[in-house]
Motif scaffolding. Structure first.
Motif, short mmCIF file in Angstrom:
data_model
loop_
_atom_site.label_atom_id
_atom_site.label_comp_id
_atom_site.label_asym_id
_atom_site.label_seq_id
_atom_site.Cartn_x
_atom_site.Cartn_y
_atom_site.Cartn_z
N GLU A 70 47.23 -81.81 -16.03
CA GLU A 70 46.89 -80.47 -15.56
C GLU A 70 45.68 -79.88 -16.29
OE1 GLU A 70 50.29 -77.90 -15.56
OE2 GLU A 70 51.54 -79.37 -14.52
N PHE A 71 45.31 -80.46 -17.44
CA PHE A 71 44.13 -79.99 -18.17
C PHE A 71 42.89 -80.53 -17.47
CE2 PHE A 71 47.41 -79.57 -21.39
CZ PHE A 71 47.08 -78.36 -22.00
N GLN A 72 41.95 -79.66 -17.17
CA GLN A 72 40.75 -80.05 -16.44
C GLN A 72 39.49 -79.73 -17.25
OE1 GLN A 72 40.97 -81.60 -13.41
NE2 GLN A 72 43.19 -81.48 -13.68
N LYS A 73 38.47 -80.56 -17.10
CA LYS A 73 37.19 -80.33 -17.76
C LYS A 73 36.67 -78.95 -17.38
CE LYS A 73 32.55 -82.20 -18.22
NZ LYS A 73 31.63 -83.28 -17.88
N GLU A 75 38.01 -76.12 -18.28
CA GLU A 75 39.09 -75.14 -18.33
C GLU A 75 39.11 -74.43 -19.69
OE1 GLU A 75 43.90 -75.01 -17.53
OE2 GLU A 75 42.92 -76.93 -17.83
N LYS A 76 39.40 -73.14 -19.66
CA LYS A 76 39.53 -72.35 -20.88
C LYS A 76 40.93 -72.54 -21.45
CE LYS A 76 35.54 -70.29 -20.44
NZ LYS A 76 34.42 -70.79 -21.18
N VAL A 77 41.01 -72.79 -22.77
CA VAL A 77 42.29 -72.98 -23.46
C VAL A 77 42.25 -72.23 -24.79
CG1 VAL A 77 42.80 -75.23 -22.43
CG2 VAL A 77 41.50 -75.10 -24.57
N THR A 91 36.99 -74.57 -24.74
CA THR A 91 36.80 -75.12 -23.40
C THR A 91 37.07 -76.61 -23.44
OG1 THR A 91 35.10 -73.47 -22.97
CG2 THR A 91 35.17 -75.36 -21.50
N LYS A 122 47.28 -73.72 -22.71
CA LYS A 122 46.46 -73.28 -21.58
C LYS A 122 46.29 -71.77 -21.68
CE LYS A 122 47.14 -76.59 -17.96
NZ LYS A 122 46.16 -76.48 -16.92
N GLN A 123 45.10 -71.29 -21.32
CA GLN A 123 44.82 -69.86 -21.37
C GLN A 123 45.14 -69.27 -20.01
OE1 GLN A 123 40.94 -69.09 -22.77
NE2 GLN A 123 41.18 -66.90 -22.76
#
Length: 124
Positions: A70-73, A75-77, A91, A122-123
């Motif tokens: 579910e983590f994508q390039k 993506e803000k975390v 990021t 995840k943010q």
């Protein structure tokens, strides 16, 4: 957080990870019937805080491993920086099998880092 399993006593049905074993030694006053030496109160409080964090990190790591896809390039975390053990915005740069490469977006931590999964959220 070592995930290797060990048998800490003669009863081979008792299995725990090395991390859980160390946690037990730090938190319990008895070790299979043997009274352990007491730790000074101030040191004991600090140890308990850190052990609680490790328990939370272990839970977070397991959850993140289950949802790593579910983590994508881009993506803000939120991630814990090793320098100060505090949460900071980051990021996702790259997702690998059991590791996520991030870039801290705050000026003071402006660098790439391979992030341990136990230190990532995840943010929303």
């Amino acid at each position: 957080m070592d995930e290797e399993e060990v048998h800490p006593c003669l009863d081979k049905s008792v299995v725990m990870t090395i991390g859980e074993y160390i946690e037990m030694l730090l938190l319990e006053l008895n070790y299979y019937g043997t009274r352990l030496p007491r730790i000074p109160i101030i040191t004991d409080r600090e140890l308990k805080k850190k052990v609680l964090m490790m328990s939370e990190k272990r839970t977070r790591r397991k959850r993140n491993l289950e949802k790593i896809d579910e983590f994508q390039k881009g993506e803000k975390v939120m991630a814990i920086a090793q320098e100060d053990e505090e949460w900071h915005e980051a990021t996702v740069v790259r997702v690998e099998k059991q590791k996520i490469r991030i870039f801290f977006t705050e000026i003071t931590l402006n660098r790439d880092a391979d992030q341990r999964l136990e230190a990532l959220e995840k943010q929303f």
